[in-house]
Design an enzyme around this catalytic site. Sequence first.
Site, mmCIF file in Angstrom:
data_model
loop_
_atom_site.group_PDB
_atom_site.id
_atom_site.type_symbol
_atom_site.label_atom_id
_atom_site.label_comp_id
_atom_site.label_asym_id
_atom_site.label_seq_id
_atom_site.Cartn_x
_atom_site.Cartn_y
_atom_site.Cartn_z
ATOM 1 C CG PHE A 95 -1.884 1.098 1.294
ATOM 2 C CD1 PHE A 95 -2.899 1.169 0.364
ATOM 3 C CD2 PHE A 95 -1.810 2.076 2.272
ATOM 4 C CE1 PHE A 95 -3.826 2.206 0.409
ATOM 5 C CE2 PHE A 95 -2.732 3.114 2.330
ATOM 6 C CZ PHE A 95 -3.747 3.168 1.385
ATOM 7 C CG ASP A 166 3.979 -1.547 6.250
ATOM 8 O OD1 ASP A 166 3.084 -2.046 6.952
ATOM 9 O OD2 ASP A 166 3.750 -0.679 5.382
ATOM 10 C CG HIS A 169 -0.949 -6.448 5.047
ATOM 11 N ND1 HIS A 169 -0.667 -6.641 3.715
ATOM 12 C CD2 HIS A 169 -1.546 -5.226 5.122
ATOM 13 C CE1 HIS A 169 -1.061 -5.592 3.012
ATOM 14 N NE2 HIS A 169 -1.590 -4.716 3.841
ATOM 15 C CD GLN A 191 -8.427 0.053 6.969
ATOM 16 O OE1 GLN A 191 -7.865 -1.040 6.902
ATOM 17 N NE2 GLN A 191 -9.535 0.335 6.305
ATOM 18 C CE LYS A 194 -4.137 -2.668 7.046
ATOM 19 N NZ LYS A 194 -5.042 -1.806 6.289
ATOM 20 N NE ARG A 223 0.710 18.428 24.246
ATOM 21 C CZ ARG A 223 -0.371 19.176 24.176
ATOM 22 N NH1 ARG A 223 -0.414 20.344 24.774
ATOM 23 N NH2 ARG A 223 -1.409 18.793 23.505
ATOM 24 C CE1 TYR A 230 -1.154 25.685 25.438
ATOM 25 C CE2 TYR A 230 -0.860 27.130 27.326
ATOM 26 C CZ TYR A 230 -1.685 26.546 26.376
ATOM 27 O OH TYR A 230 -3.017 26.827 26.358
ATOM 28 N NE ARG A 240 -4.012 13.746 21.454
ATOM 29 C CZ ARG A 240 -3.799 15.051 21.259
ATOM 30 N NH1 ARG A 240 -2.609 15.582 21.547
ATOM 31 N NH2 ARG A 240 -4.736 15.833 20.774
HETATM 32 C C1 LIG Z 1 1.023 -2.444 3.908
HETATM 33 C C2 LIG Z 1 0.359 -1.258 4.515
HETATM 34 N N1 LIG Z 1 1.097 -0.347 5.152
HETATM 35 C C3 LIG Z 1 0.561 0.732 5.737
HETATM 36 C C4 LIG Z 1 -0.798 0.943 5.714
HETATM 37 C C5 LIG Z 1 -1.357 2.183 6.331
HETATM 38 O O1 LIG Z 1 -2.144 1.915 7.439
HETATM 39 P P1 LIG Z 1 -3.334 2.915 7.878
HETATM 40 O O2 LIG Z 1 -4.473 2.675 6.940
HETATM 41 O O3 LIG Z 1 -3.640 2.491 9.265
HETATM 42 O O4 LIG Z 1 -2.813 4.294 7.785
HETATM 43 C C6 LIG Z 1 -1.624 0.020 5.093
HETATM 44 C C7 LIG Z 1 -3.084 0.239 5.095
HETATM 45 O O5 LIG Z 1 -3.852 -0.320 4.434
HETATM 46 C C8 LIG Z 1 -1.043 -1.106 4.465
HETATM 47 O O6 LIG Z 1 -1.790 -2.015 3.823
#
Ligand SMILES: Cc1ncc(COP(=O)(O)O)c(C=O)c1O
Length: 407
Positions: A95, A166, A169, A191, A194, A223, A230, A240
């Site tokens: 992605f 990353d 998945h 997300q 997922k 912070r 501040y 967050r």
């Molecule tokens: C391989 C990969 N990396 C990063 C992301 C980004 O994640 P998010 O959608 O939580 O921003 C995704 C989202 O689909 C993804 O499939």
Amino acid sequence: MVPLALCGGPHVRPRPYAPWPSPSAATRKVLVAAHDSGSWWQDGASAAEELETWLAGEFGRPAVAVSNGTAALELALVALGIGRGDEVLVAATTFISSATAVSRVGAQPVPVDVTPDSLTLDPEAAAAAVTSRTRAVICVHLAGHPADLTGIRRLAERHHLAVVEDAAHALTAAWDGTRIGIFDATVLSFQAAKLLPGGDGGAVILRDADTARQVRMLANCGRERGSGSYDHALIGTNARIHPFAAALVREQARWYPQAQQTRAHHHQVLDGALAEQVEKELLVGPVQQATVHDHYAILLRAPGRLAEQGVTVGTLATALSAEGVPAKVLFPPWQSAPAYRDDDRARSAHTPRAAQAALGTVAVPHHVLLDPHAPEQITAAVAKAVAGADDLAAWQDQHQAAPAGRA
Ligand SMILES: Cc1ncc(COP(=O)(O)O)c(C=O)c1O
């Protein structure tokens, strides 16, 4: 021959599979509790901290829960000191966030080809792309399949590169018995589609407490967490995680092992059924060293007969979806996105296996594998498409503009 659902025939799967995310009494309960607590921000003993404690226990390293996977990637790169003038090697099949995170911190993402059998970063192709400016590599545990941790470790040691995994998945994937999450930073996504959905959400797993603290501060406008002061010690951002999302993710993690086992079993049954009834080796992975696979998606190669007939993977995905088996085409190499139209460095990279994979692979989402009938139904839907290849080719001729992806 039974007519294709796409052409008005009966569906292989008449009722939709159970939806994902999958609301339950348990998720409702935690959400209501989070609501009623009045803690709608990261103050006090927040849901984010609870989630982080669980993640830290899973990975044996500090974890920081953040707003989403994209922000998590950016924060990880900032914390590792990646910025202007640096090059970062990024697996071409992913992605787009894996690459845009690099661009957004001012560095240059460089596409690296994938291996044909797992579609994860090829360490040899990565080594060939190293220059004097290369500072880091981002591998992707694509569709839940672990990247080659052994090869990546060798690459990183040899060229003094930071490694970001990353793991949007994946969660428990392991390579040769080693669980993912062993390098400088590992990024998760929560997300909605997922494995652990929170609507939106993400996390960064880090090597040490100091870097974790830095990421936590970067995600809270520079912070300390929970501080409304501040006292901004760093130039951060607001990334967050919302406590409602954190509570949902933590709750769903409770039944992850059971779901994981079910998906793994059904994936194996599917592999056998496809080999017996359609064609051998239609599934991408797992390779032998992938000792644990999270099965985030079923990656299915287009059967030879469909390719011979010029049926595209876009048409195949449409045909499977019409049968009741939801399917999408795989990510195109990220550098082909219009966003990278002016990036000559990225555009000039040669990633033929990633290009070929995009033209020859469809993805069926993980939640389908939770259904006990999925292996037989997916097999039947693929077999129907193959038997109806002529009809599919004719359908495609009529709808040429519609499907994405070409064979
Ligand atoms: C391989 C990969 N990396 C990063 C992301 C980004 O994640 P998010 O959608 O939580 O921003 C995704 C989202 O689909 C993804 O499939």
